[in-house]
Design an enzyme around this catalytic site. Structure first.
Site, PDB file in Angstrom:
ATOM      1  N   ARG A 123       0.798  -1.241   0.000  1.00  0.00           N
ATOM      2  CA  ARG A 123       0.000   0.000   0.000  1.00  0.00           C
ATOM      3  C   ARG A 123       0.824   1.282   0.000  1.00  0.00           C
ATOM      4  NH1 ARG A 123      -2.400  -3.941   2.716  1.00  0.00           N
ATOM      5  NH2 ARG A 123      -4.531  -4.411   2.125  1.00  0.00           N
ATOM      6  N   HIS A 148      -0.805  -2.585  -4.501  1.00  0.00           N
ATOM      7  CA  HIS A 148      -0.252  -3.490  -5.519  1.00  0.00           C
ATOM      8  C   HIS A 148      -0.283  -2.918  -6.940  1.00  0.00           C
ATOM      9  CE1 HIS A 148       0.319  -6.399  -2.469  1.00  0.00           C
ATOM     10  NE2 HIS A 148      -0.857  -7.002  -2.508  1.00  0.00           N
ATOM     11  N   HIS A 222       3.384 -12.634  -5.802  1.00  0.00           N
ATOM     12  CA  HIS A 222       2.278 -12.836  -4.861  1.00  0.00           C
ATOM     13  C   HIS A 222       1.743 -14.277  -4.868  1.00  0.00           C
ATOM     14  CE1 HIS A 222      -0.926 -11.644  -2.215  1.00  0.00           C
ATOM     15  NE2 HIS A 222      -0.700 -10.357  -2.369  1.00  0.00           N
ATOM     16  N   ASP A 294      -0.776 -10.033   8.304  1.00  0.00           N
ATOM     17  CA  ASP A 294      -0.774  -9.302   7.031  1.00  0.00           C
ATOM     18  C   ASP A 294       0.118  -8.077   7.253  1.00  0.00           C
ATOM     19  OD1 ASP A 294      -1.246  -8.183   4.601  1.00  0.00           O
ATOM     20  OD2 ASP A 294      -3.424  -7.987   4.821  1.00  0.00           O
ATOM     21  N   GLU A 359       6.025 -12.332   0.534  1.00  0.00           N
ATOM     22  CA  GLU A 359       6.299 -11.350  -0.513  1.00  0.00           C
ATOM     23  C   GLU A 359       7.514 -10.516  -0.132  1.00  0.00           C
ATOM     24  OE1 GLU A 359       2.345  -9.312  -1.223  1.00  0.00           O
ATOM     25  OE2 GLU A 359       1.829 -10.728   0.332  1.00  0.00           O
TER      26      GLU A 359
HETATM   27  C1  GLA Z   1      -1.264  -8.313   0.331  1.00  0.00           C
HETATM   28  C2  GLA Z   1      -1.886  -7.338   1.264  1.00  0.00           C
HETATM   29  C3  GLA Z   1      -3.158  -7.877   1.786  1.00  0.00           C
HETATM   30  C4  GLA Z   1      -4.075  -8.236   0.661  1.00  0.00           C
HETATM   31  C5  GLA Z   1      -3.420  -9.220  -0.236  1.00  0.00           C
HETATM   32  C6  GLA Z   1      -4.278  -9.532  -1.435  1.00  0.00           C
HETATM   33  O1  GLA Z   1      -0.577  -9.297   0.935  1.00  0.00           O
HETATM   34  O2  GLA Z   1      -1.040  -6.962   2.319  1.00  0.00           O
HETATM   35  O3  GLA Z   1      -3.745  -6.957   2.646  1.00  0.00           O
HETATM   36  O4  GLA Z   1      -4.408  -7.086  -0.063  1.00  0.00           O
HETATM   37  O5  GLA Z   1      -2.188  -8.732  -0.666  1.00  0.00           O
HETATM   38  O6  GLA Z   1      -5.581  -9.852  -1.099  1.00  0.00           O
END
Ligand code: GLA
Length: 394
Positions: A123, A148, A222, A294, A359
């Protein structure tokens, strides 16, 4: 850590490469099944048609195979890894990545299964950043934020693909150009991603990019892994290790607050192998914000620039995945947004936490956070990022 090398020669090479450009995809991709042998009969790349874009452009599938029998399917749409087989402790190869068998399933609301991510992994707050006094407004595709790469990120582009014959293994070179201003980013960006499947059951990924104006870049991959080989299982039993003593806490919109918080004594401590499920429901504000894990972990410095970042182990099958990188961070995402809405390759659906992502990248929102390692790329420099995913068993 990520190096940006000034290299005029490389830039000239790039310019030549891109003159033949993505637009020619259609013509070049029209040949039917083709095989490029690399080292041996077994170590090769096979090309097949995979489907068509709504405008009729053909999308191809390249199958990279090594001597052991590992197979990786990569499609030119999004550079997506649609299938990846890995051995269990008895030598049985099974598909261990979430995805689909047909192109149409990748259109619509798909959470980046297997895709290349660009121009910016994760983000950027309020879809905005400033560079040299100028403010750039990006596409907002995640509430008020940019995620993304935006609405049509690199995961939705048709890439140009060239299989290469080298001694290193089965090599597929993907290239694409992102126009100046695309999704709001300054500069025309020429991108090259090299996937190499080695004889060591390792997928080596090298990302490179050049720009004609100062810009920001943060590329990643991803893929969602489920080492059980059965997509009806969740990944809570996978034992994960992250080579990180700190992570980046986030605000309610999943934007890093700027703090580097020690993992010790928190559910974020994966410095020793730990089952993903062990503390994923802990009474912890950060866990609640992410709906699980996350977050971006701050990777410890390693002796080499290219060092161990993470591993995942599935005790039942004995499958081990190790991740090495020269990036400063790794986003560990436990598939919290998966909700059973998408049909899996093997029947059933992809349920909550049926896959995990590792990632490798620079930190989210770096263009707005001066204390974070820079993601700036200037004309005349080459963005370079290197990651490998290596399978074994124990
Ligand atoms: C990343 C983001 C998550 C989500 C995924 C896709 O890992 O950090 O919050 O957006 O991609 O769903």
């Amino acid at each position: 850590m990520k190096t940006i090398k000034a290299s005029l020669l490389f830039f000239v090479f790039f310019a030549a490469l891109f003159n033949s450009g993505c637009k020619e995809n259609k013509k070049e991709n029209q040949s039917e099944q083709e095989t490029v042998n690399t080292e041996s009969e077994k170590n090769h790349i096979e090309k097949n048609a995979f489907g068509e874009m709504p405008d009729g452009q053909q999308v191809d599938k390249y199958t990279l195979t090594n001597d052991n029998g590992m197979e990786i399917d990569v499609i030119t749409y999004g550079g997506i890894i649609t299938r990846w087989t890995a051995p269990d402790k008895d030598g049985n190869y099974e598909d261990v990545v979430l995805g689909f068998n047909d192109l149409d399933s990748y259109f619509g609301d798909v959470p980046y299964f297997g895709a290349l991510i660009g121009r910016y992994g994760n983000r950027i707050a309020n879809g905005q950043f400033s560079l040299d006094g100028e403010t750039y407004t990006l596409a907002k595709n995640n509430g008020p934020n940019h995620l993304h790469g935006g609405i049509t990120g690199f995961d939705k582009k048709v890439w140009k693909a060239e299989p290469e014959s080298t001694g290193d293994g089965a090599v597929l070179v993907l290239t694409c150009t992102s126009a100046d201003g695309e999704e709001g980013y300054p500069g025309k960006l020429d991108v090259k991603v090299t996937y190499t499947l080695t004889g060591d059951n390792e997928l080596d990924i090298q990302y490179e990019a050049v720009t004609d104006k100062p810009t920001v870049v943060n590329l990643t991959q991803h893929t969602y892994f489920n080492l059980s080989g059965d997509f009806s299982n969740d990944i809570l039993d996978h034992e994960v290790t992250l080579n990180a003593s700190a992570y980046l806490p986030v605000d309610a919109g999943l934007i890093p607050t700027g703090e580097l918080r020690p993992v010790e004594g928190t559910p974020f401590d994966f410095t020793k192998p730990k089952a993903v499920g062990k503390e994923i429901e802990a009474d912890n504000q950060q866990i609640q914000r992410g709906g699980g894990y996350d977050h971006c972990w701050v990777l410890n410095e390693t002796e080499d620039d290219f060092g161990f970042a993470a591993s995942a182990y599935h005790p039942e099958t004995g499958r081990v995945l190790e991740v090495y990188t020269d990036e400063p961070g790794i986003q560990f995402y436990t598939g919290n947004f998966l909700n059973g809405a998408l049909a899996s390759k093997t029947g059933g659906t992809y349920g909550k936490r049926s896959g995990l992502c590792l990632e490798t990248q620079h930190y989210p929102d770096s263009p707005n956070q001066e204390a974070f390692p820079t993601t700036r790329l200037n004309p005349g420099e080459t963005y370079s990022s290197h990651t490998s995913f290596k399978f074994s068993t124990k």
